[in-house]
Design a protein around this motif. Structure first.
Motif, short mmCIF file in Angstrom:
data_model
loop_
_atom_site.label_atom_id
_atom_site.label_comp_id
_atom_site.label_asym_id
_atom_site.label_seq_id
_atom_site.Cartn_x
_atom_site.Cartn_y
_atom_site.Cartn_z
N ARG A 89 4.46 63.00 14.53
CA ARG A 89 3.97 63.48 15.82
C ARG A 89 5.04 63.32 16.91
N ALA A 90 5.82 62.26 16.84
CA ALA A 90 6.86 62.05 17.86
C ALA A 90 7.85 63.21 17.89
N TYR A 91 8.08 63.83 16.74
CA TYR A 91 9.03 64.94 16.64
C TYR A 91 8.46 66.22 17.25
N ILE A 92 7.17 66.43 17.04
CA ILE A 92 6.52 67.60 17.62
C ILE A 92 6.55 67.49 19.15
N GLU A 93 6.20 66.32 19.66
CA GLU A 93 6.10 66.15 21.11
C GLU A 93 7.48 66.23 21.79
N SER A 94 8.46 65.55 21.22
CA SER A 94 9.78 65.52 21.85
C SER A 94 10.58 66.79 21.57
N ASN A 95 10.67 67.15 20.30
CA ASN A 95 11.60 68.21 19.92
C ASN A 95 11.06 69.61 20.19
N ILE A 96 9.75 69.79 20.13
CA ILE A 96 9.19 71.12 20.38
C ILE A 96 8.66 71.24 21.80
N VAL A 97 7.73 70.39 22.19
CA VAL A 97 7.19 70.45 23.55
C VAL A 97 8.30 70.16 24.57
N GLY A 98 9.09 69.12 24.32
CA GLY A 98 10.17 68.77 25.25
C GLY A 98 11.19 69.88 25.38
N THR A 99 11.54 70.50 24.27
CA THR A 99 12.53 71.58 24.30
C THR A 99 11.97 72.80 25.04
N PHE A 100 10.69 73.09 24.85
CA PHE A 100 10.07 74.18 25.60
C PHE A 100 10.20 73.93 27.10
N GLN A 148 24.91 52.09 31.94
CA GLN A 148 25.64 51.26 32.88
C GLN A 148 27.12 51.67 32.96
N MET A 149 27.68 51.99 31.81
CA MET A 149 29.08 52.41 31.78
C MET A 149 29.26 53.76 32.47
N LEU A 150 28.35 54.68 32.23
CA LEU A 150 28.44 55.99 32.86
C LEU A 150 28.29 55.88 34.38
N LEU A 151 27.43 54.98 34.82
CA LEU A 151 27.16 54.83 36.26
C LEU A 151 28.34 54.24 37.03
N GLN A 152 29.36 53.79 36.33
CA GLN A 152 30.57 53.33 37.00
C GLN A 152 31.33 54.51 37.62
N ASN A 153 31.00 55.71 37.14
CA ASN A 153 31.66 56.91 37.67
C ASN A 153 30.76 57.54 38.74
N PRO A 154 31.27 57.76 39.94
CA PRO A 154 30.44 58.31 41.03
C PRO A 154 29.96 59.73 40.75
N GLY A 155 30.54 60.39 39.76
CA GLY A 155 30.12 61.75 39.44
C GLY A 155 28.89 61.80 38.55
N PHE A 156 28.37 60.61 38.17
CA PHE A 156 27.22 60.56 37.27
C PHE A 156 25.99 60.02 37.99
N SER A 157 24.87 60.68 37.76
CA SER A 157 23.57 60.17 38.21
C SER A 157 22.59 60.41 37.08
N CYS A 158 21.48 59.70 37.11
CA CYS A 158 20.55 59.85 36.00
C CYS A 158 19.11 59.66 36.45
N LYS A 159 18.23 60.25 35.69
CA LYS A 159 16.79 60.12 35.90
C LYS A 159 16.16 59.69 34.58
N ILE A 160 15.32 58.68 34.65
CA ILE A 160 14.61 58.23 33.44
C ILE A 160 13.27 58.95 33.38
N GLY A 161 13.03 59.61 32.28
CA GLY A 161 11.78 60.35 32.13
C GLY A 161 11.69 60.95 30.74
N MET A 162 10.49 61.35 30.36
CA MET A 162 10.26 61.92 29.05
C MET A 162 10.34 63.44 29.11
N LEU A 163 10.88 64.04 28.08
CA LEU A 163 10.99 65.49 28.00
C LEU A 163 9.63 66.16 28.11
N GLU A 164 8.60 65.48 27.60
CA GLU A 164 7.26 66.06 27.61
C GLU A 164 6.67 66.13 29.03
N ASP A 165 7.27 65.41 29.97
CA ASP A 165 6.80 65.37 31.35
C ASP A 165 7.47 66.49 32.14
#
Length: 337
Positions: free
Chosen positions: A98-109, A48-65
């Motif tokens: 398992r959460a670390y494998i999915e996020s940190n390895i698959v997501g980083t790939f 919410q604080m970041l969105l006060q700046n017009p230069g910021f936009s965001c997308k909610i999603g998982m790295l694995e997606d």
């Protein structure tokens, strides 16, 4: 205006980095999974604080997606990617590896694939001092071997480094890995030591002190850390012409535009001294619950930050008492205590 994609902008470090980049006039695109590893309301407030700046936009999603991530990258076409999002927490990796494998390895790939396809100017990714594992010679230097990780968390971060090197070599993708050392400060995660200690002391509940307090950490204040990241964005690694062209003390790969950089305060602080600084700032003693060393933990971390200084002219230097004071002020204000 350059566009920087920052993953994990609702997180502790990502929020502070995005804030700094926006102040400097960059366009920042955030990507965050808003997972419930800790209080999502804290993450939502940061966004919410970041969105006060017009230069910021965001997308909610998982790295694995991958499809969601790729769609965002294709639309925004970032010049630089700073990959901070991850499943954090050394101790939680004992409970839910398992959460670390999915996020940190698959997501980083997935992040690396997007960076490769976009041919970004620079890919920067967060590693951790935990990759030094059982190494005992300190301060830790980037050029020393680090093959003795003690937790799945640390192992996934080392895997990120090796995958990053492969992509840098294969696709000539300039890549910098930064190893963080015990980051703390305002807007921190509730599972972090400073947060838990402050909460416990204020609420008169016992705080757990592992290894009976005989531990040392290189505590790094968060705004120092993100300043280091910001400066490293401009320190784009170049593949050496020959292996002999690697400067002494530089972790640059002889076969890829790939470098590892420590970002730490270069100061080994005793855990009990850290706790005493919190007690002094709060004006009351902690109820101390001394415990044995936790599985996978290490007795000490300590960064050699000479390479960061060489590359950027900068070295973190915030004293723990000043850093603790700023955190406590934020905590009291945020929680009204």
């Amino acid at each position: 205006m350059r566009t920087i994609l920052v993953t994990g902008t609702a997180g502790f470090i990502g929020f502070h980095l995005a804030t700094l980049l926006l102040k400097e006039g960059f366009r920042v695109v955030g990507f965050d999974g808003m997972t419930d590893y800790y209080d999502v309301r804290l993450k939502e407030r940061r966004h919410q604080m970041l969105l006060q700046n017009p230069g910021f936009s965001c997308k909610i999603g998982m790295l694995e997606d991958y499809d969601t991530l790729k769609t965002l990258c294709d639309a925004e076409k970032p010049d630089v990617i700073v990959h901070l999002a991850a499943q954090a927490g050394v101790r939680y990796s004992l409970e839910n590896p398992r959460a670390y494998i999915e996020s940190n390895i698959v997501g980083t790939f997935n992040i690396m694939e997007c960076a490769r396809e976009l041919k970004v100017d620079h890919l920067l990714m967060a590693s951790t001092s935990s990759v030094y594992g059982a190494n005992e010679e300190m301060p830790f230097v980037e050029t020393e071997k680090a093959d003795t990780q003690l937790t799945i968390y640390a192992s996934t971060k080392k895997a990120m480094e090796t995958m990053g090197h492969s992509y840098a070599h294969l696709w000539n993708l300039p890549t910098t890995m930064f190893r963080f050392f015990t980051v703390y400060g305002p807007w921190g995660r509730p599972d972090m030591a400073l947060f838990k200690f402050t909460k416990g002391i204020i609420e008169d509940t016992p705080i757990d002190i592992y290894n009976n307090g005989d531990m040392y950490r290189d505590f790094t204040y968060v705004t120092d850390l993100v300043k280091g990241i910001r400066l490293l964005i401009d320190a784009v690694p170049q593949r050496p012409e020959t292996p002999q062209d690697v400067p002494e003390g530089d972790s640059i790969s002889p076969v890829a535009p790939f470098r590892v950089v420590n970002i730490g305060n270069s100061d080994k602080v005793r855990l009990l001294d850290y706790i005493e600084a919190i007690e002094e700032e709060l004006g009351k003693p902690a109820i101390r619950n001394y415990m044995a060393m936790q599985k996978g933990d290490v007795p000490a971390t300590w960064a050699n930050a000479d390479l960061l200084k060489t590359l950027t002219g900068y070295r973190p230097e915030t004293d723990i008492r000043e850093g603790v004071k700023l955190f406590v002020q934020w905590y009291r204000d945020y929680y009204g205590k």
